[in-house]
Design a protein around this motif. Structure first.
Motif, short mmCIF file in Angstrom:
data_model
loop_
_atom_site.label_atom_id
_atom_site.label_comp_id
_atom_site.label_asym_id
_atom_site.label_seq_id
_atom_site.Cartn_x
_atom_site.Cartn_y
_atom_site.Cartn_z
N LEU A 178 -23.79 60.89 -11.07
CA LEU A 178 -24.73 60.16 -10.22
C LEU A 178 -23.99 59.68 -8.99
N TYR A 179 -24.47 60.11 -7.83
CA TYR A 179 -23.81 59.82 -6.57
C TYR A 179 -24.83 59.27 -5.58
N LEU A 180 -24.38 58.48 -4.62
CA LEU A 180 -25.24 57.86 -3.62
C LEU A 180 -26.36 57.08 -4.31
N ASP A 181 -27.62 57.27 -3.91
CA ASP A 181 -28.71 56.49 -4.48
C ASP A 181 -29.06 56.86 -5.92
N ALA A 182 -28.50 57.95 -6.43
CA ALA A 182 -28.76 58.31 -7.82
C ALA A 182 -28.19 57.29 -8.80
N VAL A 183 -27.30 56.42 -8.32
CA VAL A 183 -26.76 55.38 -9.21
C VAL A 183 -27.84 54.39 -9.64
N HIS A 184 -29.01 54.43 -9.01
CA HIS A 184 -30.13 53.58 -9.43
C HIS A 184 -30.85 54.15 -10.68
N ILE A 185 -30.66 55.41 -10.98
CA ILE A 185 -31.38 56.06 -12.09
C ILE A 185 -31.22 55.33 -13.42
N PRO A 186 -30.00 54.96 -13.83
CA PRO A 186 -29.86 54.34 -15.16
C PRO A 186 -30.09 52.84 -15.21
N LYS A 187 -30.72 52.28 -14.20
CA LYS A 187 -30.98 50.83 -14.20
C LYS A 187 -31.88 50.48 -15.38
N ALA A 188 -31.47 49.49 -16.15
CA ALA A 188 -32.26 49.03 -17.29
C ALA A 188 -33.46 48.24 -16.79
N GLY A 189 -34.52 48.23 -17.57
CA GLY A 189 -35.68 47.40 -17.28
C GLY A 189 -36.65 47.96 -16.27
N GLN A 190 -36.50 49.23 -15.92
CA GLN A 190 -37.47 49.82 -15.00
C GLN A 190 -38.82 49.91 -15.69
N ASN A 191 -39.86 49.78 -14.91
CA ASN A 191 -41.21 49.84 -15.47
C ASN A 191 -42.15 50.58 -14.52
N PRO A 192 -41.90 51.88 -14.32
CA PRO A 192 -42.74 52.63 -13.40
C PRO A 192 -44.13 52.84 -14.00
N ALA A 193 -45.14 52.68 -13.18
CA ALA A 193 -46.51 52.77 -13.67
C ALA A 193 -46.95 54.21 -13.90
N PHE A 194 -46.54 55.12 -13.04
CA PHE A 194 -47.08 56.48 -13.11
C PHE A 194 -46.03 57.56 -13.33
N PHE A 195 -44.82 57.14 -13.63
CA PHE A 195 -43.73 58.09 -13.82
C PHE A 195 -43.03 57.81 -15.14
N ALA A 196 -42.29 58.81 -15.60
CA ALA A 196 -41.43 58.58 -16.77
C ALA A 196 -40.33 57.61 -16.37
N ASN A 197 -39.89 56.79 -17.30
CA ASN A 197 -38.82 55.82 -17.03
C ASN A 197 -37.49 56.56 -16.96
N ALA A 198 -36.97 56.69 -15.74
CA ALA A 198 -35.75 57.45 -15.52
C ALA A 198 -34.56 56.90 -16.30
N GLY A 199 -34.44 55.59 -16.37
CA GLY A 199 -33.33 54.99 -17.12
C GLY A 199 -33.36 55.39 -18.58
N GLU A 200 -34.54 55.34 -19.18
CA GLU A 200 -34.67 55.72 -20.60
C GLU A 200 -34.39 57.20 -20.81
N LEU A 201 -34.82 58.04 -19.86
CA LEU A 201 -34.55 59.48 -19.99
C LEU A 201 -33.05 59.75 -20.01
N PHE A 202 -32.32 59.08 -19.13
CA PHE A 202 -30.88 59.32 -19.05
C PHE A 202 -30.13 58.67 -20.21
N ALA A 203 -30.65 57.58 -20.74
CA ALA A 203 -30.07 56.99 -21.95
C ALA A 203 -30.23 57.96 -23.11
N GLU A 204 -31.38 58.63 -23.17
CA GLU A 204 -31.60 59.64 -24.22
C GLU A 204 -30.59 60.78 -24.09
N LEU A 205 -30.37 61.25 -22.86
CA LEU A 205 -29.39 62.32 -22.67
C LEU A 205 -28.00 61.90 -23.14
N ALA A 206 -27.63 60.66 -22.84
CA ALA A 206 -26.33 60.16 -23.30
C ALA A 206 -26.27 60.13 -24.83
#
Length: 123
Positions: A40-68
């Protein structure tokens, strides 16, 4: 078994790159065809932020936690993370979901060297 490295530069919800990377990485892990590194480089470092609550998208943080959890090495650039408020402490951030490491930009070079496949998702 080969190694796939995925490099991301966009933050979550700006583009579909985070979800695309998730799907590519999950397929590679599922087929046990490749080890998977994600940098994760540049703004991609925001992807694993905990506590995201997107209304219409998959939760990127949870997706990447699953990959880990599935065995992918997900690592973030420390300069990029620090500049965006994710101060590294012992190689991680209190603001990140579990399993994501804040390492070194040199790790990207190491990931590229050990990879036989590289996918870069950037604008």
């Amino acid at each position: 078994m080969g190694t796939l490295t995925i490099i991301l530069t966009d933050g979550p919800y700006i583009s579909q790159y985070a979800e695309m990377a998730y799907k590519i990485a999950k397929a590679a892990l599922k087929e046990k065809a490749h080890r998977v590194n994600i940098f994760l480089y540049l703004d991609a470092v925001h992807i694993p932020k905990a506590g995201q609550n997107p209304a219409f998208f998959a939760n990127a943080g949870e997706l990447f936690a699953e990959l880990a959890r599935l065995g992918a090495k997900v690592e973030a650039c420390p300069r990029c993370a620090t500049a965006r408020g994710y101060a590294p402490k012992d190689g991680t951030s209190d603001d990140y979901v579990e399993g994501i490491k804040i390492t070194s930009l040199y790790r990207l070079a190491e990931m590229l060297e050990e990879s036989d496949r590289v996918v870069t998702l950037a604008r």
